[in-house]
Design a protein around this motif. Structure first.
Motif, PDB file in Angstrom:
ATOM      1  N   GLU A  55       0.822  -1.201   0.000  1.00 54.63           N
ATOM      2  CA  GLU A  55       0.000   0.000   0.000  1.00 54.63           C
ATOM      3  C   GLU A  55       0.861   1.259   0.000  1.00 54.63           C
ATOM      4  OE1 GLU A  55      -3.366   0.210  -0.298  1.00 54.63           O
ATOM      5  OE2 GLU A  55      -3.159  -1.928  -0.721  1.00 54.63           O
ATOM      6  N   ARG A  56       1.952   1.230   0.743  1.00 55.30           N
ATOM      7  CA  ARG A  56       2.823   2.410   0.799  1.00 55.30           C
ATOM      8  C   ARG A  56       3.489   2.683  -0.537  1.00 55.30           C
ATOM      9  NH1 ARG A  56       8.241   2.829   1.878  1.00 55.30           N
ATOM     10  NH2 ARG A  56       8.372   0.701   2.721  1.00 55.30           N
ATOM     11  N   LEU A  57       4.033   1.639  -1.154  1.00 55.47           N
ATOM     12  CA  LEU A  57       4.800   1.843  -2.380  1.00 55.47           C
ATOM     13  C   LEU A  57       3.921   2.202  -3.566  1.00 55.47           C
ATOM     14  CD1 LEU A  57       7.666  -0.812  -2.401  1.00 55.47           C
ATOM     15  CD2 LEU A  57       7.757   1.604  -1.855  1.00 55.47           C
ATOM     16  N   ARG A  58       2.752   1.602  -3.663  1.00 49.78           N
ATOM     17  CA  ARG A  58       1.965   1.879  -4.859  1.00 49.78           C
ATOM     18  C   ARG A  58       1.472   3.328  -4.892  1.00 49.78           C
ATOM     19  NH1 ARG A  58      -3.764  -1.329  -5.091  1.00 49.78           N
ATOM     20  NH2 ARG A  58      -4.428  -1.200  -2.928  1.00 49.78           N
ATOM     21  N   TYR A  59       1.207   3.922  -3.739  1.00 48.92           N
ATOM     22  CA  TYR A  59       0.752   5.305  -3.732  1.00 48.92           C
ATOM     23  C   TYR A  59       1.915   6.292  -3.741  1.00 48.92           C
ATOM     24  CZ  TYR A  59      -3.971   3.659  -3.057  1.00 48.92           C
ATOM     25  OH  TYR A  59      -5.191   3.038  -3.249  1.00 48.92           O
ATOM     26  N   GLN A  60       3.132   5.813  -3.448  1.00 45.26           N
ATOM     27  CA  GLN A  60       4.317   6.662  -3.569  1.00 45.26           C
ATOM     28  C   GLN A  60       4.776   6.773  -5.016  1.00 45.26           C
ATOM     29  OE1 GLN A  60       7.464   5.209  -1.064  1.00 45.26           O
ATOM     30  NE2 GLN A  60       6.721   6.279   0.760  1.00 45.26           N
ATOM     31  N   GLN A  61       4.709   5.681  -5.759  1.00 51.77           N
ATOM     32  CA  GLN A  61       5.308   5.609  -7.076  1.00 51.77           C
ATOM     33  C   GLN A  61       4.324   5.831  -8.222  1.00 51.77           C
ATOM     34  OE1 GLN A  61       8.623   5.281  -7.435  1.00 51.77           O
ATOM     35  NE2 GLN A  61       8.753   5.323  -5.208  1.00 51.77           N
ATOM     36  N   LEU A  62       3.020   5.658  -7.967  1.00 55.19           N
ATOM     37  CA  LEU A  62       2.036   5.723  -9.038  1.00 55.19           C
ATOM     38  C   LEU A  62       0.985   6.784  -8.741  1.00 55.19           C
ATOM     39  CD1 LEU A  62       1.417   1.884  -9.400  1.00 55.19           C
ATOM     40  CD2 LEU A  62       2.869   3.270 -10.877  1.00 55.19           C
ATOM     41  N   VAL A  63       0.374   7.295  -9.775  1.00 54.59           N
ATOM     42  CA  VAL A  63      -0.764   8.182  -9.557  1.00 54.59           C
ATOM     43  C   VAL A  63      -1.899   7.354  -8.966  1.00 54.59           C
ATOM     44  CG1 VAL A  63      -0.114   9.730 -11.439  1.00 54.59           C
ATOM     45  CG2 VAL A  63      -1.630   7.807 -11.903  1.00 54.59           C
ATOM     46  N   ARG A  64      -2.756   8.002  -8.193  1.00 52.42           N
ATOM     47  CA  ARG A  64      -3.761   7.267  -7.426  1.00 52.42           C
ATOM     48  C   ARG A  64      -4.662   6.403  -8.296  1.00 52.42           C
ATOM     49  NH1 ARG A  64      -5.325   7.414  -2.292  1.00 52.42           N
ATOM     50  NH2 ARG A  64      -3.746   9.003  -1.944  1.00 52.42           N
ATOM     51  N   GLN A  65      -5.041   6.894  -9.465  1.00 52.81           N
ATOM     52  CA  GLN A  65      -5.937   6.124 -10.332  1.00 52.81           C
ATOM     53  C   GLN A  65      -5.291   4.822 -10.780  1.00 52.81           C
ATOM     54  OE1 GLN A  65      -7.326   8.286 -13.736  1.00 52.81           O
ATOM     55  NE2 GLN A  65      -8.605   6.618 -14.481  1.00 52.81           N
TER      56      GLN A  65
ATOM     57  N   ALA B 293      -2.716   3.314  -9.225  1.00 55.15           N
ATOM     58  CA  ALA B 293      -2.419   2.498  -8.048  1.00 55.15           C
ATOM     59  C   ALA B 293      -3.615   1.659  -7.635  1.00 55.15           C
ATOM     60  CB  ALA B 293      -1.976   3.394  -6.894  1.00 55.15           C
ATOM     61  N   ARG B 294      -4.798   2.210  -7.760  1.00 53.33           N
ATOM     62  CA  ARG B 294      -5.999   1.490  -7.354  1.00 53.33           C
ATOM     63  C   ARG B 294      -6.292   0.288  -8.243  1.00 53.33           C
ATOM     64  NH1 ARG B 294      -9.998   6.696  -6.274  1.00 53.33           N
ATOM     65  NH2 ARG B 294      -9.267   7.178  -4.163  1.00 53.33           N
ATOM     66  N   ARG B 295      -5.713   0.263  -9.434  1.00 51.66           N
ATOM     67  CA  ARG B 295      -6.006  -0.821 -10.370  1.00 51.66           C
ATOM     68  C   ARG B 295      -5.260  -2.104 -10.047  1.00 51.66           C
ATOM     69  NH1 ARG B 295      -4.358   2.054 -15.752  1.00 51.66           N
ATOM     70  NH2 ARG B 295      -4.448  -0.098 -16.501  1.00 51.66           N
ATOM     71  N   ILE B 296      -4.234  -2.031  -9.222  1.00 55.48           N
ATOM     72  CA  ILE B 296      -3.423  -3.221  -8.932  1.00 55.48           C
ATOM     73  C   ILE B 296      -4.101  -4.074  -7.868  1.00 55.48           C
ATOM     74  CG2 ILE B 296      -1.170  -4.098  -8.248  1.00 55.48           C
ATOM     75  CD1 ILE B 296       0.029  -1.434  -9.005  1.00 55.48           C
ATOM     76  N   ARG B 297      -4.218  -5.361  -8.148  1.00 56.59           N
ATOM     77  CA  ARG B 297      -4.750  -6.316  -7.186  1.00 56.59           C
ATOM     78  C   ARG B 297      -3.594  -7.143  -6.629  1.00 56.59           C
ATOM     79  NH1 ARG B 297      -9.004 -11.287  -8.392  1.00 56.59           N
ATOM     80  NH2 ARG B 297      -9.150 -12.043  -6.236  1.00 56.59           N
TER      81      ARG B 297
END
Length: 300
Positions: free
Chosen positions: A60-70, A72-76
């Motif tokens: 959760e920390r890395l995906r919102y640090q490295q990607l735009v929120r839209q 990041a939310r797509r990754i399962r």
């Protein structure tokens, strides 16, 4: 939906590999399986739950640090915790999730010990059937310039569809590079044909070819990648011990270029069948294999 397996050791060294996998997961697209192997005996349900929570927190920390929120939310994500060494479990986990790609760190710690002389990355590539992407420390964008290096004269064409399957993840310019020794100058026509045959089997937006002369295939491709500023090296080893040399820490100490960029290992020597055009080539192949073995022995 594709699946990317990311072994992590819950150290800071694991973060670049997961950050890179996140970007691939958005582009491909793919699901991400985080795998943690805890050294020691079997874990209690409470301990498994604790490590799964730590994996989830990391993701959760890395995906919102490295990607735009839209994006990041797509990754399962899926989380898997096992006891013991990674190389004892990775094969079964790849099969369980049907992983299409393993993304791991260059400095991964396994069985409570850091990798030594490249043996960890080389060992994992031998155990799994899917390609393995080894990511060095640091943050980097997805590549637009890729180099595929192997001995095309020995490469089975059946290996190439596995590379074409990754075109959606790495839609950049792909260059096929054949490194040959001065003793092979008489076989250039054969090598050019082998490279051309491989090119015809690949579905990639842009493909170019290049023959490079060098006494040492590893140092030759490393220098070539440095000159062309390649951002990803795809490698199919053609001889036993080649990966051990390739990932050896001596190259990291000298900051060799091929360990400064992600390396995608496609297949291993057991999957590569020798294909020589004449008796002379067969003798040269035998001598080169002996020379490679001596180099590996001197590095260990």
């Amino acid at each position: 939906m594709k699946t990317i397996l990311v072994p992590v050791d819950l150290t800071a060294a694991a973060e670049p590999a997961l950050a890179y996998a996140n970007k691939l997961a958005v582009r491909w697209p793919a699901e991400v399986v985080l795998l943690y192997s805890h050294p020691g005996p079997a874990l209690t349900p409470e301990e498994v739950a604790e490590f799964e929570y730590r994996l989830e927190t990391l993701a959760e920390r890395l995906r919102y640090q490295q990607l735009v929120r839209q994006d990041a939310r797509r990754i399962r994500y899926h989380y898997q915790v096992v006891a013991g060494c990674l190389h004892d479990h990775v094969q079964s986990i790849v099969a369980r999730y049907g992983a299409d790609l393993v993304v791991m760190g260059l400095e991964h710690t396994d069985c409570g010990k850091p990798a030594n002389n490249g043996d960890h990355a080389a060992r994992i590539t031998e155990l799994v059937s899917c390609p393995v992407l080894v990511v060095p420390p640091g943050r980097r964008p997805l590549p637009s310039r890729l180099v595929y290096a192997t001995d095309f004269g020995r490469l089975p064409l059946a290996t190439l569809p596995r590379l074409s399957a990754l075109a959606g993840a790495f839609p950049g310019m792909l260059e096929l590079v054949q490194v040959y020794s001065p003793q092979q100058r008489g076989n250039l026509t054969y090598l050019k044909r082998a490279v051309a045959a491989s090119k015809s089997q690949l579905s990639w937006p842009t493909i170019t070819t290049k023959l490079v002369e060098d006494d040492d295939p590893i140092e030759g491709i490393s220098d070539y990648c440095a000159r062309t500023q390649a951002q990803l090296l795809v490698l199919t080893p053609s001889r036993e011990g080649e990966l051990m040399r390739f990932f050896d820490k001596c190259y990291a100490l000298t900051q060799a270029y091929h360990l400064q960029i992600p390396v995608l290992v496609l297949g291993h020597p057991a999957q590569v069948v020798a294909a020589v055009c004449c008796e002379r080539c067969a003798k040269e192949l035998q001598l080169q294999t002996i020379a490679d073995s001596l180099k590996v022995t001197s590095l260990v």
